[in-house]
Design an enzyme around this catalytic site. Structure first.
Site, PDB file in Angstrom:
ATOM      1  N   HIS A  86      11.671 -13.464 -16.872  1.00 14.68           N
ATOM      2  CA  HIS A  86      10.940 -14.569 -16.759  1.00 14.68           C
ATOM      3  C   HIS A  86      10.918 -15.005 -15.117  1.00 14.68           C
ATOM      4  O   HIS A  86       9.968 -15.857 -14.721  1.00 14.68           O
ATOM      5  CB  HIS A  86      11.225 -15.595 -17.425  1.00 14.68           C
ATOM      6  CG  HIS A  86      10.715 -15.275 -19.123  1.00 14.68           C
ATOM      7  ND1 HIS A  86       9.501 -15.397 -19.191  1.00 14.68           N
ATOM      8  CD2 HIS A  86      11.697 -15.325 -19.967  1.00 14.68           C
ATOM      9  CE1 HIS A  86       9.666 -15.029 -20.765  1.00 14.68           C
ATOM     10  NE2 HIS A  86      10.748 -15.039 -21.082  1.00 14.68           N
ATOM     11  N   HIS A 115      17.442 -20.289  -9.816  1.00 15.48           N
ATOM     12  CA  HIS A 115      16.668 -19.398 -10.023  1.00 15.48           C
ATOM     13  C   HIS A 115      15.401 -20.094  -9.473  1.00 15.48           C
ATOM     14  O   HIS A 115      15.274 -20.917  -8.641  1.00 15.48           O
ATOM     15  CB  HIS A 115      16.392 -19.455 -11.621  1.00 15.48           C
ATOM     16  CG  HIS A 115      16.092 -20.696 -11.970  1.00 15.48           C
ATOM     17  ND1 HIS A 115      16.844 -21.597 -12.849  1.00 15.48           N
ATOM     18  CD2 HIS A 115      14.722 -21.231 -12.514  1.00 15.48           C
ATOM     19  CE1 HIS A 115      16.242 -22.530 -13.210  1.00 15.48           C
ATOM     20  NE2 HIS A 115      15.129 -22.517 -13.186  1.00 15.48           N
ATOM     21  N   HIS A 117      10.836 -20.034  -9.024  1.00 14.31           N
ATOM     22  CA  HIS A 117       9.395 -19.867  -9.677  1.00 14.31           C
ATOM     23  C   HIS A 117       8.414 -19.863  -8.487  1.00 14.31           C
ATOM     24  O   HIS A 117       8.550 -20.264  -7.529  1.00 14.31           O
ATOM     25  CB  HIS A 117       9.171 -21.363 -10.376  1.00 14.31           C
ATOM     26  CG  HIS A 117      10.143 -21.667 -11.323  1.00 14.31           C
ATOM     27  ND1 HIS A 117       9.822 -21.566 -12.899  1.00 14.31           N
ATOM     28  CD2 HIS A 117      11.183 -22.493 -11.522  1.00 14.31           C
ATOM     29  CE1 HIS A 117      10.778 -21.709 -13.476  1.00 14.31           C
ATOM     30  NE2 HIS A 117      11.611 -22.201 -12.598  1.00 14.31           N
ATOM     31  N   GLU A 127       6.647 -25.531  -9.258  1.00 10.91           N
ATOM     32  CA  GLU A 127       6.463 -26.286 -10.507  1.00 10.91           C
ATOM     33  C   GLU A 127       6.086 -27.673 -10.320  1.00 10.91           C
ATOM     34  O   GLU A 127       5.037 -28.209 -10.765  1.00 10.91           O
ATOM     35  CB  GLU A 127       7.630 -26.201 -11.292  1.00 10.91           C
ATOM     36  CG  GLU A 127       7.904 -24.576 -11.649  1.00 10.91           C
ATOM     37  CD  GLU A 127       8.661 -24.474 -13.151  1.00 10.91           C
ATOM     38  OE1 GLU A 127       7.922 -24.107 -14.073  1.00 10.91           O
ATOM     39  OE2 GLU A 127       9.760 -24.954 -13.453  1.00 10.91           O
ATOM     40  N   HIS A 140      15.380 -23.959  -8.106  1.00  7.98           N
ATOM     41  CA  HIS A 140      16.347 -25.087  -9.037  1.00  7.98           C
ATOM     42  C   HIS A 140      17.772 -24.415  -8.931  1.00  7.98           C
ATOM     43  O   HIS A 140      18.062 -23.515  -9.391  1.00  7.98           O
ATOM     44  CB  HIS A 140      15.600 -24.943 -10.483  1.00  7.98           C
ATOM     45  CG  HIS A 140      14.099 -25.284 -10.487  1.00  7.98           C
ATOM     46  ND1 HIS A 140      13.409 -25.114 -11.665  1.00  7.98           N
ATOM     47  CD2 HIS A 140      13.596 -26.029  -9.730  1.00  7.98           C
ATOM     48  CE1 HIS A 140      12.216 -25.563 -11.359  1.00  7.98           C
ATOM     49  NE2 HIS A 140      12.201 -26.305  -9.970  1.00  7.98           N
ATOM     50  N   THR A 222      12.221 -26.773 -17.444  1.00  5.69           N
ATOM     51  CA  THR A 222      10.825 -26.467 -17.575  1.00  5.69           C
ATOM     52  C   THR A 222      10.401 -25.034 -18.295  1.00  5.69           C
ATOM     53  O   THR A 222       9.454 -24.547 -18.240  1.00  5.69           O
ATOM     54  CB  THR A 222      10.371 -26.351 -15.864  1.00  5.69           C
ATOM     55  OG1 THR A 222      11.313 -25.274 -15.598  1.00  5.69           O
ATOM     56  CG2 THR A 222      10.661 -27.465 -15.236  1.00  5.69           C
ATOM     57  N   THR A 223      11.490 -24.518 -19.078  1.00  7.91           N
ATOM     58  CA  THR A 223      11.078 -23.520 -19.735  1.00  7.91           C
ATOM     59  C   THR A 223      11.645 -23.863 -21.236  1.00  7.91           C
ATOM     60  O   THR A 223      12.467 -24.544 -21.461  1.00  7.91           O
ATOM     61  CB  THR A 223      11.947 -22.211 -19.445  1.00  7.91           C
ATOM     62  OG1 THR A 223      13.338 -22.477 -19.296  1.00  7.91           O
ATOM     63  CG2 THR A 223      11.340 -21.707 -17.993  1.00  7.91           C
TER      64      THR A 223
END
Length: 308
Positions: A86, A115, A117, A127, A140, A222-223
């Protein structure tokens, strides 16, 4: 003496490919995408979800002490990056664990992992959005509250996690801190793989130069499973990354063999939550209030004395 490793695989509650309760599948597209998360993971339909769109004209200023970073300027003893299907997730070992406190945080938080995005192109990827503007990437940095002793215990508490959100903007020049990561990514295009990072930059290299202005609100992961346990700090200033370095992230593959792109959750409803912004003063808001009351009292007494 060296600390124990900051967890190679991390605890299941934050490793994104095993966060999904009961092994339930989730993704960023189709029938398992963000619009369906709430049906599979009840917490994802909560009222304190992240990310959000930050409307700068509708924030409240707070005068906190500056954020305090400990061991953020020390290079880790080792660093590795994982393709979890992901995202790209970075874990590290250090002689002393990086920590953050102050800046309005209620306690000290210990670094766990960071990690990313990103988008299919540089027109999208982050995000959080600021006044509707989306950046090409968001980083993040995840921390858990020290008093809870572990990540597993912290995710059970409303104030268990503090995540620092760093927005990235594209530059014509490579960012040196990202070059070792981009190089390592070439070896982990398949999901589930990880690679050692050869050059270990301190966490400070992944923060903006100016840290005095940031946005703060209470939210969630957020996941899935979208635990509502996060105190969010989103910095106003961005850091740079080149398109060439971004392409290394876009080359990563999901478990299904598709490119990992657009791995961001859309902004969630604010639901009457307040978004705060740090003021320029280094004094905290309680101190400012005390000063204000003192000035008011002295002024009032002076007026009384003049009229006696």
């Amino acid at each position: 003496m060296a600390l124990a490793p900051l967890v190679v695989c991390l605890l299941a509650l934050l490793t994104q490919d095993v966060l999904a309760a009961g092994g339930a599948h989730w993704s960023y597209t189709g029938q398992h995408g963000p619009s369906h998360w709430g049906s599979t993971f009840r917490t994802c339909a909560g009222r304190r979800q992240s990310p959000i769109n930050i409307e700068t004209g509708n924030v409240k200023t707070e005068y906190w002490r500056p954020l305090s970073f400990k061991n953020y300027d020390e290079a880790p003893t080792s660093m590795r990056i994982k393709n979890n299907g992901h995202s790209a997730q970075v874990e590290m070992d250090a002689r002393a664990a990086p920590r953050v406190k102050d800046g309005g945080l209620k306690g000290e938080y210990i670094f766990e992992q960071f990690h990313f995005h990103w988008g299919a192109d540089s027109s999208l990827g982050s995000e959080h959005t600021i006044d509707g503007v989306r950046y090409p990437m968001e980083l993040h940095l995840v921390h858990y509250k020290a008093q809870y002793g572990s990540l597993g215990e912290a995710v059970k508490r409303a104030d268990g996690l503090a995540v620092l959100g760093v927005l990235l903007q594209t530059s014509d020049n490579d960012n040196p801190a990202f070059t070792p990561l981009a190089t390592a990514l070439r070896n982990i295009t398949q999901a589930g793989r990880y690679a050692e990072v050869e050059a270990n930059y301190p966490l400070q290299a992944f923060l903006p130069d100016k840290l005095d202005k940031f946005y703060r609100y209470e939210g969630s992961l957020t996941t899935p499973t979208c635990n509502e346990v996060v105190t969010w700090t989103v910095f106003a200033d961005a850091i740079s990354i080149s398109d060439r370095q971004l392409d290394a992230f876009r080359a990563l593959m999901t478990e299904e063999g598709d490119n990992i792109i657009n791995n961001f959750r859309p902004p969630q409803p604010l639901n009457n939550r307040k978004v705060l912004v740090s003021g320029e003063s280094g004094a905290d808001s309680s101190s400012m209030k005390k000063v204000g009351l003192t000035v008011y009292f002295m002024t009032t007494m002076a007026i009384i004395m003049m009229n006696m």
